[in-house]
Design an enzyme around this catalytic site. Structure first.
Site, PDB file in Angstrom:
ATOM      1  N   SER A 121       0.826  -1.208   0.000  1.00  0.00           N
ATOM      2  CA  SER A 121       0.000   0.000   0.000  1.00  0.00           C
ATOM      3  C   SER A 121       0.855   1.250   0.000  1.00  0.00           C
ATOM      4  CB  SER A 121      -0.867   0.024   1.264  1.00  0.00           C
ATOM      5  OG  SER A 121      -1.618  -1.147   1.363  1.00  0.00           O
ATOM      6  N   HIS A 142      -1.591  -2.850  -7.052  1.00  0.00           N
ATOM      7  CA  HIS A 142      -2.252  -2.600  -5.766  1.00  0.00           C
ATOM      8  C   HIS A 142      -3.757  -2.778  -5.885  1.00  0.00           C
ATOM      9  CE1 HIS A 142      -3.420   0.382  -2.426  1.00  0.00           C
ATOM     10  NE2 HIS A 142      -3.044  -0.751  -1.868  1.00  0.00           N
ATOM     11  N   GLU A 154      -4.320  -0.236  -8.825  1.00  0.00           N
ATOM     12  CA  GLU A 154      -3.311   0.762  -9.181  1.00  0.00           C
ATOM     13  C   GLU A 154      -2.090   0.021  -9.732  1.00  0.00           C
ATOM     14  OE1 GLU A 154      -3.855   4.522  -6.150  1.00  0.00           O
ATOM     15  OE2 GLU A 154      -3.033   2.699  -5.285  1.00  0.00           O
ATOM     16  N   ASN A 193      -4.210   5.825  -1.399  1.00  0.00           N
ATOM     17  CA  ASN A 193      -3.859   5.907   0.028  1.00  0.00           C
ATOM     18  C   ASN A 193      -3.295   7.266   0.421  1.00  0.00           C
ATOM     19  OD1 ASN A 193      -4.766   3.506   1.208  1.00  0.00           O
ATOM     20  ND2 ASN A 193      -3.137   2.382   0.191  1.00  0.00           N
TER      21      ASN A 193
HETATM   22  N1  LIG Z   1      -5.977  -4.644   4.127  1.00  0.00           N
HETATM   23  C1  LIG Z   1      -6.232  -3.850   3.096  1.00  0.00           C
HETATM   24  O1  LIG Z   1      -7.306  -3.234   2.984  1.00  0.00           O
HETATM   25  C2  LIG Z   1      -5.202  -3.715   2.007  1.00  0.00           C
HETATM   26  C3  LIG Z   1      -5.575  -3.119   0.794  1.00  0.00           C
HETATM   27  C4  LIG Z   1      -4.610  -3.040  -0.245  1.00  0.00           C
HETATM   28  C5  LIG Z   1      -3.333  -3.513  -0.037  1.00  0.00           C
HETATM   29  N2  LIG Z   1      -3.009  -4.074   1.184  1.00  0.00           N
HETATM   30  C6  LIG Z   1      -1.645  -4.586   1.340  1.00  0.00           C
HETATM   31  O2  LIG Z   1      -1.679  -5.994   1.155  1.00  0.00           O
HETATM   32  C7  LIG Z   1      -0.665  -6.608   1.979  1.00  0.00           C
HETATM   33  C8  LIG Z   1      -1.312  -7.646   2.871  1.00  0.00           C
HETATM   34  O3  LIG Z   1      -2.308  -7.030   3.672  1.00  0.00           O
HETATM   35  P1  LIG Z   1      -3.441  -7.906   4.399  1.00  0.00           P
HETATM   36  O4  LIG Z   1      -4.481  -6.944   4.824  1.00  0.00           O
HETATM   37  O5  LIG Z   1      -3.803  -9.083   3.557  1.00  0.00           O
HETATM   38  O6  LIG Z   1      -2.630  -8.420   5.694  1.00  0.00           O
HETATM   39  P2  LIG Z   1      -2.977  -9.660   6.640  1.00  0.00           P
HETATM   40  O7  LIG Z   1      -2.391  -9.329   7.972  1.00  0.00           O
HETATM   41  O8  LIG Z   1      -4.408 -10.039   6.547  1.00  0.00           O
HETATM   42  O9  LIG Z   1      -2.136 -10.874   5.969  1.00  0.00           O
HETATM   43  C9  LIG Z   1      -0.747 -10.881   5.822  1.00  0.00           C
HETATM   44  C10 LIG Z   1      -0.322 -12.328   5.562  1.00  0.00           C
HETATM   45  O10 LIG Z   1       1.048 -12.345   5.163  1.00  0.00           O
HETATM   46  C11 LIG Z   1       1.632 -13.479   5.722  1.00  0.00           C
HETATM   47  N3  LIG Z   1       3.091 -13.341   5.717  1.00  0.00           N
HETATM   48  C12 LIG Z   1       3.880 -12.563   6.489  1.00  0.00           C
HETATM   49  N4  LIG Z   1       5.178 -12.737   6.132  1.00  0.00           N
HETATM   50  C13 LIG Z   1       5.195 -13.626   5.119  1.00  0.00           C
HETATM   51  C14 LIG Z   1       6.228 -14.226   4.341  1.00  0.00           C
HETATM   52  N5  LIG Z   1       7.513 -13.943   4.563  1.00  0.00           N
HETATM   53  N6  LIG Z   1       5.897 -15.119   3.380  1.00  0.00           N
HETATM   54  C15 LIG Z   1       4.590 -15.415   3.163  1.00  0.00           C
HETATM   55  N7  LIG Z   1       3.565 -14.888   3.867  1.00  0.00           N
HETATM   56  C16 LIG Z   1       3.865 -14.003   4.828  1.00  0.00           C
HETATM   57  C17 LIG Z   1       1.034 -13.543   7.132  1.00  0.00           C
HETATM   58  O11 LIG Z   1       1.216 -14.835   7.697  1.00  0.00           O
HETATM   59  C18 LIG Z   1      -0.430 -13.208   6.823  1.00  0.00           C
HETATM   60  O12 LIG Z   1      -1.168 -14.384   6.509  1.00  0.00           O
HETATM   61  C19 LIG Z   1       0.027  -5.460   2.724  1.00  0.00           C
HETATM   62  O13 LIG Z   1       1.153  -5.065   1.984  1.00  0.00           O
HETATM   63  C20 LIG Z   1      -1.028  -4.370   2.717  1.00  0.00           C
HETATM   64  O14 LIG Z   1      -0.489  -3.080   2.831  1.00  0.00           O
HETATM   65  C21 LIG Z   1      -3.911  -4.200   2.198  1.00  0.00           C
END
Ligand SMILES: NC(=O)c1ccc[n+]([C@@H]2O[C@H](COP(=O)([O-])OP(=O)(O)OC[C@H]3O[C@@H](n4cnc5c(N)ncnc54)[C@H](O)[C@@H]3O)[C@@H](O)[C@H]2O)c1
Length: 288
Positions: A121, A142, A154, A193
């Site tokens: 993000s 994204h 994005e 964002n």
């Molecule tokens: N939550 C949102 O609304 C949103 C929207 C767009 C983008 N994002 C981005 O997407 C990404 C994930 O966000 P999320 O909300 O799914 O987080 P989340 O906390 O739900 O999930 C993250 C996952 O990554 C896993 N993980 C951590 N380290 C790892 C590794 N080395 N190898 C493999 N898996 C690993 C964790 O075990 C977990 O299952 C982030 O970069 C976030 O900024 C989030």
């Protein structure tokens, strides 16, 4: 330019699940990877659950659901992504963790032209690209939460991303996944964002200073501005740890106080109150 048939998704949290679902529904083979088999399997269970809901809403048939699920495999072994044409990294929003992942992906993904994309993000794509020997094939892609419902993607080329890579992921997002794509420069927060997060942080500051309750702030923005969801429920949906991490990255990039995560947000994250995914944030999501 080879077509994209096998997608690797790294991180089986809320975003990785959604990305897996849309790719599987588009008929692609998806390998979903997390740090443990249990987490990866929990991710697949989430995808299965969401597909079942889509079938009940009659947006897909039972054959579509079965076909999509049959195309997904799960693993805790990153080397299983060796044959991927495109890897979409959706792991935790932590620069060190993502940089380490891109270094490993560069080692394991065999085709040097395979694209390594990040769903970050806020972390500059250039920093992830610098961890690889193929910066021309690294790009930001994204998605928005929940991925099956939100049309936007994005596309973020870094200064080193090739035009071919940019075009390849743009075509993938629009023609294969049916998303709407906008292109943003490689600046922390990209377009959405950069605009959204200061607003969410301002709502948290209002709660912290006692200006109004979380419920009334959200009602103000849904009933007064016709937003589909108030800022505090939206922050809970994104994940308060993720909102704080994005705020930190934006603050580091621009040094503007409006991006700095306020103390209340930090204390909630430190207390494990992460929003919907932990069952409690500004609102409760636990079954009564
Ligand atoms: N939550 C949102 O609304 C949103 C929207 C767009 C983008 N994002 C981005 O997407 C990404 C994930 O966000 P999320 O909300 O799914 O987080 P989340 O906390 O739900 O999930 C993250 C996952 O990554 C896993 N993980 C951590 N380290 C790892 C590794 N080395 N190898 C493999 N898996 C690993 C964790 O075990 C977990 O299952 C982030 O970069 C976030 O900024 C989030």
């Amino acid at each position: 330019m080879t077509s994209i048939k096998h997608v690797g998704v790294v991180g089986a949290g809320q975003m990785g699940r959604g990305i897996t679902e849309v790719c599987a529904r588009a008929g692609l083979h998806v390998t979903l990877c997390d740090v443990t088999e249990d987490r990866a399997r929990a991710g697949l269970a989430g995808v299965a659950d969401s597909l079942l809901k889509a079938e009940k809403r009659e947006t897909i048939t039972s054959e579509d659901r079965a076909h999509a699920l049959a195309g997904v495999s799960v693993t805790a072994d990153l080397s299983r992504l060796s044959g991927a044409d495109l890897v979409i990294e959706a792991a935790v929003e932590d620069e060190q963790a993502k940089t380490a992942l891109f270094r490993q992906l560069d080692e394991v993904v065999a085709d040097p032209a395979a694209v390594l994309a990040s769903n970050t993000s806020s972390i500059p794509i250039a920093r992830l690209a610098a961890a690889t020997r193929r910066p021309e094939a690294v790009v930001g892609l994204h998605f928005f939460n929940p991925v099956p419902a939100m049309p936007l993607v994005e596309v973020i080329p870094s200064l080193q991303t090739s035009k071919a890579t940019e075009q390849r992921v743009r075509t993938f997002a629009t023609e294969i996944l049916g998303k709407k794509a906008v292109v943003a420069e490689d600046r922390a927060g990209f377009v959405v964002n950069s605009l959204l997060v200061p607003y969410l942080l301002a709502a948290v500051r209002m709660v912290g200073s006692g200006t109004a309750t979380a419920e009334d702030i959200d009602t103000g923005m849904t009933a007064g501005c016709a937003h589909p969801m108030g800022p505090l429920r939206l922050a809970d949906l994104i994940g308060l740890d993720t909102v704080a991490a994005i705020g930190e990255a934006l603050y580091e990039e621009y040094r503007e106080p409006l991006y700095a995560p306020p103390p209340l947000l930090r204390r909630m994250v430190e207390s494990g109150l992460l929003g919907r995914k932990s069952g409690q944030g500004f609102f409760s999501y636990r079954a009564a």
